[in-house]
Design an enzyme around this catalytic site. Sequence first.
Site, PDB file in Angstrom:
ATOM      1  N   GLY A 146       0.838  -1.190   0.000  1.00 37.17           N
ATOM      2  CA  GLY A 146       0.000   0.000   0.000  1.00 37.17           C
ATOM      3  C   GLY A 146       0.874   1.240   0.000  1.00 37.17           C
ATOM      4  O   GLY A 146       1.568   1.504   0.981  1.00 37.17           O
ATOM      5  N   ALA A 147       0.858   1.983  -1.111  1.00 28.83           N
ATOM      6  CA  ALA A 147       1.717   3.164  -1.240  1.00 28.83           C
ATOM      7  C   ALA A 147       0.948   4.456  -1.024  1.00 28.83           C
ATOM      8  O   ALA A 147       1.321   5.506  -1.543  1.00 28.83           O
ATOM      9  CB  ALA A 147       2.388   3.176  -2.612  1.00 28.83           C
TER      10      ALA A 147
ATOM     11  N   GLY B 221       1.407   4.027   4.092  1.00 33.46           N
ATOM     12  CA  GLY B 221       2.451   3.141   3.596  1.00 33.46           C
ATOM     13  C   GLY B 221       3.696   3.878   3.159  1.00 33.46           C
ATOM     14  O   GLY B 221       4.822   3.500   3.515  1.00 33.46           O
TER      15      GLY B 221
ATOM     16  N   ASP C 197       2.119  -1.429  -4.644  1.00 30.30           N
ATOM     17  CA  ASP C 197       0.767  -0.888  -4.786  1.00 30.30           C
ATOM     18  C   ASP C 197       0.206  -1.344  -6.127  1.00 30.30           C
ATOM     19  O   ASP C 197       0.962  -1.662  -7.053  1.00 30.30           O
ATOM     20  CB  ASP C 197       0.793   0.642  -4.713  1.00 30.30           C
ATOM     21  CG  ASP C 197      -0.572   1.232  -4.407  1.00 30.30           C
ATOM     22  OD1 ASP C 197      -0.829   1.556  -3.229  1.00 30.30           O
ATOM     23  OD2 ASP C 197      -1.386   1.369  -5.338  1.00 30.30           O
TER      24      ASP C 197
ATOM     25  N   ARG D  78     -15.197   2.702  11.185  1.00 32.38           N
ATOM     26  CA  ARG D  78     -14.295   1.620  10.791  1.00 32.38           C
ATOM     27  C   ARG D  78     -15.087   0.391  10.350  1.00 32.38           C
ATOM     28  O   ARG D  78     -14.672  -0.357   9.477  1.00 32.38           O
ATOM     29  CB  ARG D  78     -13.365   1.265  11.950  1.00 32.38           C
ATOM     30  CG  ARG D  78     -12.269   2.296  12.183  1.00 32.38           C
ATOM     31  CD  ARG D  78     -11.312   1.837  13.284  1.00 32.38           C
ATOM     32  NE  ARG D  78     -10.171   2.732  13.389  1.00 32.38           N
ATOM     33  CZ  ARG D  78     -10.156   3.852  14.088  1.00 32.38           C
ATOM     34  NH1 ARG D  78     -11.245   4.222  14.737  1.00 32.38           N
ATOM     35  NH2 ARG D  78      -9.078   4.613  14.140  1.00 32.38           N
TER      36      ARG D  78
ATOM     37  N   SER E 246      -4.165  -1.853   8.246  1.00 29.08           N
ATOM     38  CA  SER E 246      -5.444  -1.705   7.548  1.00 29.08           C
ATOM     39  C   SER E 246      -6.613  -1.741   8.532  1.00 29.08           C
ATOM     40  O   SER E 246      -6.620  -2.532   9.477  1.00 29.08           O
ATOM     41  CB  SER E 246      -5.611  -2.829   6.520  1.00 29.08           C
ATOM     42  OG  SER E 246      -4.512  -2.879   5.632  1.00 29.08           O
TER      43      SER E 246
ATOM     44  N   ARG F 272      -1.670   9.072  20.942  1.00 36.51           N
ATOM     45  CA  ARG F 272      -2.646  10.167  20.962  1.00 36.51           C
ATOM     46  C   ARG F 272      -2.978  10.567  22.392  1.00 36.51           C
ATOM     47  O   ARG F 272      -2.981  11.759  22.733  1.00 36.51           O
ATOM     48  CB  ARG F 272      -3.916   9.734  20.217  1.00 36.51           C
ATOM     49  CG  ARG F 272      -3.721   9.681  18.719  1.00 36.51           C
ATOM     50  CD  ARG F 272      -4.924   9.107  17.992  1.00 36.51           C
ATOM     51  NE  ARG F 272      -4.750   9.275  16.544  1.00 36.51           N
ATOM     52  CZ  ARG F 272      -5.377   8.552  15.625  1.00 36.51           C
ATOM     53  NH1 ARG F 272      -6.225   7.597  15.999  1.00 36.51           N
ATOM     54  NH2 ARG F 272      -5.169   8.771  14.340  1.00 36.51           N
TER      55      ARG F 272
ATOM     56  N   HIS G 157      -9.331  -1.218  18.198  1.00 38.21           N
ATOM     57  CA  HIS G 157      -8.907   0.077  17.667  1.00 38.21           C
ATOM     58  C   HIS G 157     -10.129   0.758  17.063  1.00 38.21           C
ATOM     59  O   HIS G 157     -10.380   0.720  15.873  1.00 38.21           O
ATOM     60  CB  HIS G 157      -7.829  -0.129  16.605  1.00 38.21           C
ATOM     61  CG  HIS G 157      -7.289   1.146  16.043  1.00 38.21           C
ATOM     62  ND1 HIS G 157      -6.774   2.149  16.833  1.00 38.21           N
ATOM     63  CD2 HIS G 157      -7.182   1.584  14.761  1.00 38.21           C
ATOM     64  CE1 HIS G 157      -6.359   3.141  16.054  1.00 38.21           C
ATOM     65  NE2 HIS G 157      -6.610   2.821  14.796  1.00 38.21           N
TER      66      HIS G 157
END
Length: 310
Positions: A7-8, A12, A32, A87, A118, A150, A174
């Site tokens: 994944g670019a 990524g 990718d 999500r 992901s 965070r 998450h």
Amino acid sequence: MKISVIGAGNVGATAAHRLAEKQLAHEVVLIDIVEGIPQGKALDMYESGPVGLFDTAIHGSNDYMASADSDIVLITAGLARKPGMTREDLLMKNAGIVKEVTDQVMKHSSNPILVMVSNPLDVMTFVAHASSGLGKERVIGMAGVLDAARFRSFIAEELNVSMQDVNAFVLGGHGDSMVPVVKYTSVAGIPITELLSQEKIDALVERTRNGGVEIVNYLKNGSAFYAPAASAVEMIEAIVKDRKRILACTTLLEGEYGINNVFCGVPVKIGKNGVEEILEINLAPAELDALKHSASLVQENCKSLEALLA
């Protein structure tokens, strides 16, 4: 050491550049499906080497063959969240993407460690584990590291102290059901409860739960990537350097915390073998209940994917 990033996109590419800058591998491969994107970004990163003072080889490709014999694979592929999208909305689409990615990765690397980014994170980690056939210690989700970052940053901002002095754990899924553990949150060893009112702590906990949404709402068309990339690289560094870091990561629970057969964020020891130990810390009854509730939500989502993974 060879690390491939699948994944670019923003996460990524940012992670790949950070891996190269920190010289955590002799080769970083960016893959990718979009022609030209991984090649162009990889070349741009490589050309920053003389200024960034690193010699890491960086290659981009649309062919998974380029990832052959990877020691670690960071999977960031998937659709990004948009405003108003949870999500869970991403569940079915990204599950199909992650299954295909994992299948392709495993065709070319026999025993890599998979680090998942992901979303929805916990469920995608389950998908990768089920699709890969790897041991549970070799499939790890990046969740608590980002969520804790965070939480720590918000605490540091509120108290006007260095982020380096703030320690915190965020457990569970998450997402909205994450569990920031106030009991183990401190500033230079001082419990957070001695520095902030309960009202203020509750507000910071709530902001942490909505940390990703806050950024999505600002960006309008995109989601967080600097902090997620940095968090994933922190995990990878612990693996590469066998640092035995204690980090909150998504791993398969088999009885720990009274939770069975669910990927959920808990404190783990990260080293060269991936998840080398799951730590069972004492939680307040309300926190343990919240963790179990979070795990149950993950389990429900995983059950909805049984047909896909059959």
